[in-house]
Design a protein around this motif. Structure first.
Motif, short mmCIF file in Angstrom:
data_model
loop_
_atom_site.label_atom_id
_atom_site.label_comp_id
_atom_site.label_asym_id
_atom_site.label_seq_id
_atom_site.Cartn_x
_atom_site.Cartn_y
_atom_site.Cartn_z
N ALA A 33 -12.30 4.26 -7.30
CA ALA A 33 -12.28 2.90 -8.08
C ALA A 33 -10.88 2.58 -7.96
CB ALA A 33 -12.66 3.25 -9.47
N ARG A 34 -10.15 3.12 -7.98
CA ARG A 34 -8.59 2.71 -7.80
C ARG A 34 -8.46 1.99 -6.36
NH1 ARG A 34 -3.36 6.03 -6.66
NH2 ARG A 34 -1.59 4.46 -6.96
N SER A 35 -8.91 2.42 -5.35
CA SER A 35 -8.70 1.80 -3.95
C SER A 35 -9.66 0.65 -3.85
CB SER A 35 -9.17 2.78 -2.94
OG SER A 35 -10.70 3.05 -2.95
N LEU A 36 -10.57 0.45 -4.57
CA LEU A 36 -11.66 -0.77 -4.55
C LEU A 36 -10.85 -1.80 -5.39
CD1 LEU A 36 -15.31 0.33 -5.01
CD2 LEU A 36 -14.31 -0.42 -3.14
N MET A 90 -22.64 2.00 -10.42
CA MET A 90 -23.50 3.09 -10.23
C MET A 90 -22.83 4.43 -9.99
SD MET A 90 -25.80 3.80 -6.32
CE MET A 90 -24.17 3.99 -5.82
N ARG A 91 -21.60 4.34 -9.21
CA ARG A 91 -20.80 5.52 -9.02
C ARG A 91 -20.36 6.17 -10.28
NH1 ARG A 91 -18.83 9.00 -4.93
NH2 ARG A 91 -16.85 9.78 -5.71
N PHE A 92 -20.02 5.28 -11.23
CA PHE A 92 -19.70 5.84 -12.71
C PHE A 92 -20.72 6.43 -13.43
CE2 PHE A 92 -19.14 5.24 -17.13
CZ PHE A 92 -18.02 6.08 -17.45
N PHE A 93 -22.01 6.01 -13.20
CA PHE A 93 -23.06 6.60 -13.93
C PHE A 93 -23.38 7.88 -13.31
CE2 PHE A 93 -27.77 7.05 -14.07
CZ PHE A 93 -27.94 7.28 -15.68
N LEU A 94 -23.34 7.86 -11.85
CA LEU A 94 -23.85 9.34 -11.28
C LEU A 94 -22.57 10.12 -11.48
CD1 LEU A 94 -25.09 7.96 -7.84
CD2 LEU A 94 -26.24 8.90 -9.80
N THR A 95 -21.34 9.71 -11.77
CA THR A 95 -20.07 11.04 -11.74
C THR A 95 -20.22 11.32 -13.12
OG1 THR A 95 -18.85 9.75 -10.51
CG2 THR A 95 -17.83 10.87 -12.03
N ILE A 99 -14.25 13.85 -10.90
CA ILE A 99 -13.65 13.09 -11.45
C ILE A 99 -12.32 12.21 -10.69
CG2 ILE A 99 -12.03 12.53 -13.77
CD1 ILE A 99 -13.88 14.40 -15.22
N SER A 100 -11.72 13.23 -10.00
CA SER A 100 -10.63 12.73 -9.14
C SER A 100 -11.19 11.74 -7.97
CB SER A 100 -10.03 13.87 -8.50
OG SER A 100 -9.40 14.56 -9.59
N LEU A 101 -12.32 12.15 -7.52
CA LEU A 101 -13.13 11.31 -6.41
C LEU A 101 -13.24 10.01 -6.65
CD1 LEU A 101 -15.23 13.88 -4.56
CD2 LEU A 101 -13.07 12.49 -3.53
N PHE A 102 -13.87 9.76 -8.24
CA PHE A 102 -14.27 8.60 -8.52
C PHE A 102 -12.93 7.67 -8.94
CE2 PHE A 102 -14.68 5.76 -12.50
CZ PHE A 102 -15.70 4.84 -12.12
N TRP A 103 -11.97 8.51 -9.47
CA TRP A 103 -10.87 7.72 -9.84
C TRP A 103 -10.03 7.20 -8.42
CZ3 TRP A 103 -5.52 8.81 -8.78
CH2 TRP A 103 -4.60 8.10 -9.44
N VAL A 104 -10.04 8.04 -7.59
CA VAL A 104 -9.62 7.63 -6.35
C VAL A 104 -10.14 6.26 -5.64
CG1 VAL A 104 -9.09 8.05 -3.64
CG2 VAL A 104 -8.44 9.46 -5.52
#
Length: 83
Positions: A47-50, A63-68, A40-45
């Protein structure tokens, strides 16, 4: 390399190393919980950076959200007590 890229790289590696080290703990529930929080933290970091770099690719982020979500659900299933 810009500061945002350095932040994402350092953050993702730190979280990944923490998750890997959690596997060395002889407490499976804690280890799975730390891995879950790591994903969850990796996705958040990411998404925030993008969003901050204004180069958000909607398809990649979806896609990243779905896989997470899939990985997190599978981690929760591992914690479900089997009888």
């Amino acid at each position: 390399m810009n500061p945002l890229s350095k932040y994402v790289l350092i953050s993702s590696n730190t979280i990944s190393l923490g998750a890997w080290l959690s596997l060395l703990i002889d407490v499976p529930v804690l280890s799975i919980a730390l891995l879950f929080l790591g994903f969850i933290s990796l996705f958040w970091v990411e998404a925030r950076s993008l969003k901050q770099s204004e180069s958000s690719d909607a398809r990649y982020l979806n896609m990243r959200f779905f896989l997470t979500i899939i990985v997190c659900v599978l981690h929760l299933l591992v914690l479900y007590p089997h009888q």
